[in-house]
Write a protein that holds these residues in place. Structure first.
Motif, PDB file in Angstrom:
ATOM      1  N   SER B 310      28.776  34.805  34.544  1.00 34.95           N
ATOM      2  CA  SER B 310      27.593  35.652  34.373  1.00 34.95           C
ATOM      3  C   SER B 310      27.809  36.973  35.098  1.00 34.95           C
ATOM      4  CB  SER B 310      26.371  34.942  34.941  1.00 34.95           C
ATOM      5  OG  SER B 310      26.549  34.704  36.315  1.00 34.95           O
ATOM      6  N   LEU B 311      27.107  37.991  34.639  1.00 34.89           N
ATOM      7  CA  LEU B 311      27.263  39.313  35.255  1.00 34.89           C
ATOM      8  C   LEU B 311      26.844  39.304  36.713  1.00 34.89           C
ATOM      9  CD1 LEU B 311      26.183  41.666  32.362  1.00 34.89           C
ATOM     10  CD2 LEU B 311      28.363  41.737  33.568  1.00 34.89           C
ATOM     11  N   SER B 312      25.817  38.525  37.041  1.00 34.69           N
ATOM     12  CA  SER B 312      25.375  38.495  38.436  1.00 34.69           C
ATOM     13  C   SER B 312      26.480  37.948  39.332  1.00 34.69           C
ATOM     14  CB  SER B 312      24.096  37.666  38.592  1.00 34.69           C
ATOM     15  OG  SER B 312      24.320  36.317  38.251  1.00 34.69           O
ATOM     16  N   ASP B 315      29.425  40.568  39.542  1.00 32.52           N
ATOM     17  CA  ASP B 315      29.114  41.678  40.445  1.00 32.52           C
ATOM     18  C   ASP B 315      29.500  41.310  41.876  1.00 32.52           C
ATOM     19  OD1 ASP B 315      26.150  43.875  40.623  1.00 32.52           O
ATOM     20  OD2 ASP B 315      28.250  44.189  41.148  1.00 32.52           O
ATOM     21  N   ASN B 338      34.829  52.171  40.081  1.00 27.12           N
ATOM     22  CA  ASN B 338      33.565  52.058  40.821  1.00 27.12           C
ATOM     23  C   ASN B 338      32.847  50.786  40.397  1.00 27.12           C
ATOM     24  OD1 ASN B 338      31.033  52.247  41.916  1.00 27.12           O
ATOM     25  ND2 ASN B 338      30.483  54.177  40.932  1.00 27.12           N
ATOM     26  N   PRO B 339      32.895  49.733  41.209  1.00 31.37           N
ATOM     27  CA  PRO B 339      32.315  48.457  40.788  1.00 31.37           C
ATOM     28  C   PRO B 339      30.810  48.514  40.533  1.00 31.37           C
ATOM     29  CG  PRO B 339      33.057  48.336  43.076  1.00 31.37           C
ATOM     30  CD  PRO B 339      33.521  49.642  42.532  1.00 31.37           C
ATOM     31  N   ASP B 340      30.131  49.521  41.072  1.00 34.34           N
ATOM     32  CA  ASP B 340      28.694  49.664  40.771  1.00 34.34           C
ATOM     33  C   ASP B 340      28.469  49.786  39.270  1.00 34.34           C
ATOM     34  OD1 ASP B 340      27.823  51.868  43.598  1.00 34.34           O
ATOM     35  OD2 ASP B 340      28.302  49.733  43.501  1.00 34.34           O
ATOM     36  N   ARG B 341      29.432  50.330  38.583  1.00 34.11           N
ATOM     37  CA  ARG B 341      29.269  50.603  37.159  1.00 34.11           C
ATOM     38  C   ARG B 341      29.384  49.340  36.302  1.00 34.11           C
ATOM     39  NH1 ARG B 341      29.989  55.789  35.183  1.00 34.11           N
ATOM     40  NH2 ARG B 341      31.393  55.053  33.528  1.00 34.11           N
ATOM     41  N   LEU B 342      29.604  48.211  36.931  1.00 31.97           N
ATOM     42  CA  LEU B 342      29.594  46.959  36.160  1.00 31.97           C
ATOM     43  C   LEU B 342      28.275  46.817  35.414  1.00 31.97           C
ATOM     44  CD1 LEU B 342      31.124  44.161  35.658  1.00 31.97           C
ATOM     45  CD2 LEU B 342      29.501  43.268  37.335  1.00 31.97           C
ATOM     46  N   ILE B 343      27.222  47.378  35.978  1.00 32.91           N
ATOM     47  CA  ILE B 343      25.902  47.234  35.379  1.00 32.91           C
ATOM     48  C   ILE B 343      25.837  47.863  33.987  1.00 32.91           C
ATOM     49  CG2 ILE B 343      24.790  49.343  36.252  1.00 32.91           C
ATOM     50  CD1 ILE B 343      22.495  47.215  37.112  1.00 32.91           C
ATOM     51  N   LEU B 344      26.770  48.732  33.693  1.00 28.02           N
ATOM     52  CA  LEU B 344      26.788  49.349  32.364  1.00 28.02           C
ATOM     53  C   LEU B 344      27.071  48.311  31.273  1.00 28.02           C
ATOM     54  CD1 LEU B 344      28.634  52.693  33.190  1.00 28.02           C
ATOM     55  CD2 LEU B 344      26.184  52.270  32.999  1.00 28.02           C
ATOM     56  N   GLU B 346      25.679  45.433  31.267  1.00 29.31           N
ATOM     57  CA  GLU B 346      24.362  44.890  30.946  1.00 29.31           C
ATOM     58  C   GLU B 346      23.627  45.838  30.005  1.00 29.31           C
ATOM     59  OE1 GLU B 346      20.562  43.140  33.364  1.00 29.31           O
ATOM     60  OE2 GLU B 346      21.124  45.205  33.761  1.00 29.31           O
ATOM     61  N   ASP B 347      23.759  47.125  30.271  1.00 33.04           N
ATOM     62  CA  ASP B 347      23.069  48.118  29.451  1.00 33.04           C
ATOM     63  C   ASP B 347      23.590  48.133  28.022  1.00 33.04           C
ATOM     64  OD1 ASP B 347      22.978  50.571  32.172  1.00 33.04           O
ATOM     65  OD2 ASP B 347      21.773  48.791  31.777  1.00 33.04           O
TER      66      ASP B 347
END
Lengths: 135, 419
Positions: B310-312, B315, B338-344, B346-347
């Motif tokens: 899972s994405l969570s 991350d 940039n690991p913060d951009r993993l959220i992309l 989800e988008d």
């Protein structure tokens, strides 16, 4: 009066307590999951994510681990009758905090403070903050 | 060489498949989807002319209990009804007459030659038919689509068998032989069973019975790579090895990285859905309640772990272990260090699909070119480095099927099975 203790009861008691000091949201979406309770404390600086469990601390900790990316501090909240079962070593390994919650309103005690999470996703945490504030 | 086929399952997979067509070697179309959504599926197939395709006849659905094939009104579910109507006019009636808890037996089925002929005819004509439907117009406008083409092979009716001495085994084999009489070497039968029955004797019988077919497909029931035991893996390996002795192609209808490693045994291809169905249980077929409980959640494929998470969880994992950040072309562009951009991801879940296809191409090239000893060493190395942390995370598959997988012990199981 006796209250039936359920995860929902723990969440309601906890959320009511936390609302005295900041915005609180329940069932906050975090990727594919939902965080039981999330709040912003300390004058809007810290995001706390809290997973509530009656007794299953193992599951609670494993969920709290994934919350480390979207919160400054990650906690599990346990029914106070069983909170003593949570081994401190398991919490310390990940810097997760422990909150004991009773069945009655106001019965909330922070047993162990969480550490600052070193795994924050700066984009994701802002989304959680916004979801809390929109709640 | 390993061929990677994507099993078409949802129309939201279409764009990713089209964009990443160069990463894969072909498509598998479930027949009930083609029967139900003929026009869009046909036009989609036409829009990727570089991809050969197969049609999975899904005859195995007939082995379900009636309750999982009908809707609340007691009618056959729409896609199943349409498909069975193509296969034989009597099928719907035979299913309707089934009592509670009963299933069809081979002797209940319509005339076998008629059934095989109709299954063949469907595979040869369905896509062309789709182009001629009036509803195809809007899809032809949407996609650049070349003219229809037939599948590269014909898959005969096939059924799950619990023993090589069972009626369903014999019936499947007979269907394969009848179909081969009709289309010759272009027949690609499916051998569908559980790994538990793959004794030396059973494997020998399967090999003997299917010796005249140049190409076969295997479907090992519920061959979940994260919980398969060493003995199950070795049985499957032996089946593949024996079958490949005289075959051009031995393809696994469902499979992930574990199945790909059986390239060393002679496996020449796998198929799976874009984000799911690396394994499949015969009990979770279209029409069964569990299968129709909505699409599976989107997940991210972690290359080093050889599995979806899972994405969570991802991350957390890539922050704890930044070296696990994927370096496929998709992730290089999206995450860009940039690991913060993993959220992309989800988008835009489309990126999850493109990522896994990109990674799969890299995996197949790796397995094709690296010695099996090095593949095994790599599995053990990853386990040693990361299992202690990953085993603390929630079971990522629990919401799908109650899998017991937590950590990455499966990597050690695989290494033991391939040593």
């Amino acid at each position: 009066m006796k209250y039936k203790v359920s995860e929902k009861r723990i969440v309601d008691v906890l959320a009511s307590y936390l609302r005295k000091s900041g915005n609180v949201a329940q069932e906050v979406r975090h990727y594919e999951r939902r965080i039981d309770v999330a709040t912003v404390v300390e004058k809007g600086d810290e995001v706390w994510a809290i997973e509530a469990k009656v007794s299953n601390w193992v599951k609670g900790i494993s969920q709290a681990i994934t919350n480390l990316t979207v919160s400054n501090k990650s906690y599990i909240a346990m029914y106070n009758k069983y909170s003593h079962r949570v081994p401190m070593s398991a919490l310390e390994k990940y810097g997760i905090g422990l909150i004991a919650v009773g069945a009655r309103w106001g019965e909330v005690e922070i047993i162990k403070e969480a550490s600052e999470s070193p795994y924050i996703n700066r984009i994701a945490i802002e989304r959680i903050r916004n979801r809390i504030q929109d709640a | 060489m390993i061929k990677v086929f994507i099993r078409f399952g949802m129309h939201r997979d279409i764009q990713a498949i089209r964009d990443r067509a160069n990463d894969i070697d072909g498509l598998v179309l479930p027949a009930h989807i083609l029967a139900d959504q003929t026009a869009p599926t046909s036009v989609f197939i036409g829009s990727v002319p570089q991809l050969p395709y197969l049609i999975d006849p899904m005859t195995i659905i007939m082995q379900n209990e009636k309750s999982s094939m009908v809707n609340e009104s007691g009618d056959l579910r729409r896609s199943i009804g349409k498909l069975f109507n193509e296969y034989h006019a009597e099928l719907g009636d035979k299913i309707n007459r089934l009592g509670a808890g009963k299933t069809l037996t081979p002797s209940d089925l319509p005339n076998i030659k008629e059934l095989c002929g109709n299954v063949l005819n469907f595979q040869m004509t369905a896509v062309a038919t789709g182009y001629e439907l009036s509803s195809a117009g809007k899809y032809l406008e949407r996609y650049e689509s070349s003219s229809p083409r037939p599948p590269i092979m014909i898959i005969p009716p096939y059924y799950f068998f619990v023993s090589v001495n069972s009626e369903w085994y014999d019936y499947s084999l007979e269907c394969a032989r009848i179909t081969a009489d009709m289309v010759g070497n272009n027949t690609m039968p499916v051998i569908c069973c559980n790994s538990s029955i793959l004794s030396v004797v059973s494997i020998q019988k399967i090999v003997d019975d299917y010796k005249d077919f140049s190409n076969v497909i295997v479907w090992i029931d519920n061959y979940n790579q994260t919980i398969a035991k060493v003995r199950d893996i070795k049985r499957v390996r032996k089946l593949i090895e024996r079958l490949s002795e005289n075959k051009e192609d031995v393809i696994s209808l469902y499979g992930g990285y574990l199945m790909m490693v059986s390239n060393v045994d002679g496996l020449t291809g796998i198929s799976h859905g874009v984000l799911y169905t690396q394994h499949k249980s015969v009990d979770l077929l279209p029409g069964s309640v569990s299968a129709d409980s909505g699409g599976p959640p989107d997940r991210y494929y972690l290359p080093d772990l050889r599995e979806f998470r899972s994405l969570s969880q991802v991350d957390y994992i890539i922050r704890k272990f930044p070296e696990l950040i994927c370096n496929c072309d998709i992730c290089n562009e999206i995450i860009a260090g940039n690991p913060d951009r993993l959220i992309l991801f989800e988008d835009d879940p489309e990126l999850l699909r493109k990522h896994v296809m990109s990674v799969r191409r890299g995996e197949k090239e790796y397995i094709e070119n690296v010695d099996i000893k090095d593949v095994v060493i790599a599995l053990e190395d990853v386990h040693g480095r990361y299992n202690d942390v990953i085993k603390e995370l929630p079971n990522p598959d629990a919401i799908i099927e109650g899998s017991k997988m937590k950590g990455i012990d499966y990597l050690l199981t695989w290494s033991a099975a391939f040593k």
